[in-house]
Enzyme design. Sequence first.
Site, PDB file in Angstrom:
ATOM      1  N   HIS A   1       0.830  -1.203   0.000  1.00 55.46           N
ATOM      2  CA  HIS A   1       0.000   0.000   0.000  1.00 55.46           C
ATOM      3  C   HIS A   1       0.869   1.259   0.000  1.00 55.46           C
ATOM      4  CE1 HIS A   1      -2.257   3.150   2.343  1.00 55.46           C
ATOM      5  NE2 HIS A   1      -3.172   2.859   1.439  1.00 55.46           N
TER       6      HIS A   1
ATOM      7  N   GLU B   1       2.140   1.842  -3.436  1.00 51.81           N
ATOM      8  CA  GLU B   1       1.073   2.414  -4.278  1.00 51.81           C
ATOM      9  C   GLU B   1       1.022   3.935  -4.130  1.00 51.81           C
ATOM     10  OE1 GLU B   1      -3.119   3.803  -3.443  1.00 51.81           O
ATOM     11  OE2 GLU B   1      -3.002   1.704  -2.850  1.00 51.81           O
ATOM     12  N   HIS B   2       1.070   4.421  -2.894  1.00 51.08           N
ATOM     13  CA  HIS B   2       1.034   5.863  -2.653  1.00 51.08           C
ATOM     14  C   HIS B   2       2.226   6.568  -3.283  1.00 51.08           C
ATOM     15  CE1 HIS B   2      -2.045   6.984   0.583  1.00 51.08           C
ATOM     16  NE2 HIS B   2      -2.363   5.758   0.202  1.00 51.08           N
TER      17      HIS B   2
END
Length: 435
Positions: free
Chosen positions: A68, A71-72
């Site tokens: 995650h 992804e950012h």
Amino acid sequence: MLNKQTYAQLGEAVYRTTLSNGLQVILVPKAGFHKTFAIMTTDYGSIDNVFVPRGQTAAVRFPDGIAHFLEHKLFEKKDHDAFDLFGQFGASSNAFTSFTQTSYLFATTNHLHENLDILLDFVQDPYFTSATVNKEKGIIGQEIQMYDDDPGWQSYFGMIGNLYPKEPLSIDIAGTVDSIDQITADDLYAAYRTFYHPSNMSLVLTGKLDPEQTLDWIETNQARKTFTPSAPIQRIASPATQPDQVIRQTTRHLSVTRPKVSLGIRGFDTVPTGRAALTYSVAVSLIFDLLFNDTSDNYLRLYDANVIDDSFGYDFQVQRGAHFGQLAGDTDQPELFVSEFQTILADVFTQLKAAEPQFDLVKREAIGRLIGAINSPEAIANQYSGPLFGGTMLFDELTVLEDLRFEDLLPVAHAFWDHSVQTVATILPEGLRND
């Protein structure tokens, strides 16, 4: 060269190819649509936290939440942000991470070529520094704390944590404030090099597009780049939770006005692979519809008794390496909620046979929902299964559903429920005790 698969009954066609670098391309033109939706996905999610980094020989455990976090950070480059580029060409963009995948997407009504280049370029050009990584820790830390106070999210992950207490699935997709604080730029590059090779990725476009022209744009973009040869990905799975290790019940107190209950059912049977896995998933989901949808005898009886209300919902998921169902809702009678549904599930085959007269109606309702989804480019692209269901599409799910007969449900029901274990996660208002 594009391979065309036609769904004559639906008037739809899917064009597929795999580029020389391994990237899978799936194109679904929709006549009469003005919008195009694109999604680029890597087969890498939150549960993939122990793996052998590309170019190394030993397995490494990476901090929870790294998929995650990556992804950012992928949107931010040295001198620009990909979000801004999409905005300049009139596209809306986003990204999300699940247990097993990370996806990057945009929707646009014009400048498809330019937006497609932006998507391919920013996903395939990582830029991480210690300074930018440390800055992001504060942002994601606030996101994690926000979800820590979200009763619905905590109810769901409480249920997941009970079902998979010793496995990565029990860990919040974003990780924890402590775990993301351990992430370094080198960690992100290691994860990127391992999982973001084109051979582990797919690109799906649906809506207003010309397949041959769109493929030409993609191939031209990829030809400008050099990729290392593909290599097998070595994921190290945690030891599977055994049935007797499932946590049967947990209770938390949060700032809610009414109790929330989530009852989970974990299957310990073996899910088939490929298209057969899609058939399995569709069949179990249809069983849940028969037993619990808002026209079922169970729903109507419990609704009339004020055990459930409009907040009640149910779901069945098949993930890579896991499958489970959930029954959840707000209720003023949490103990009765649990006992009523446990009684239903204890006699699921009698319940299922009693619901046989409703099979055709429930099946038609499910078909109607899928036909409605076929008119959504987002739904078509988002429901591309990748390797999980053998690369099947939403159109294949409709075909599977249409072919299902009631008698097909019984062996699937036995496979799932005969090898299942249940758990209950309850959220109570602060100050309210259930003992």
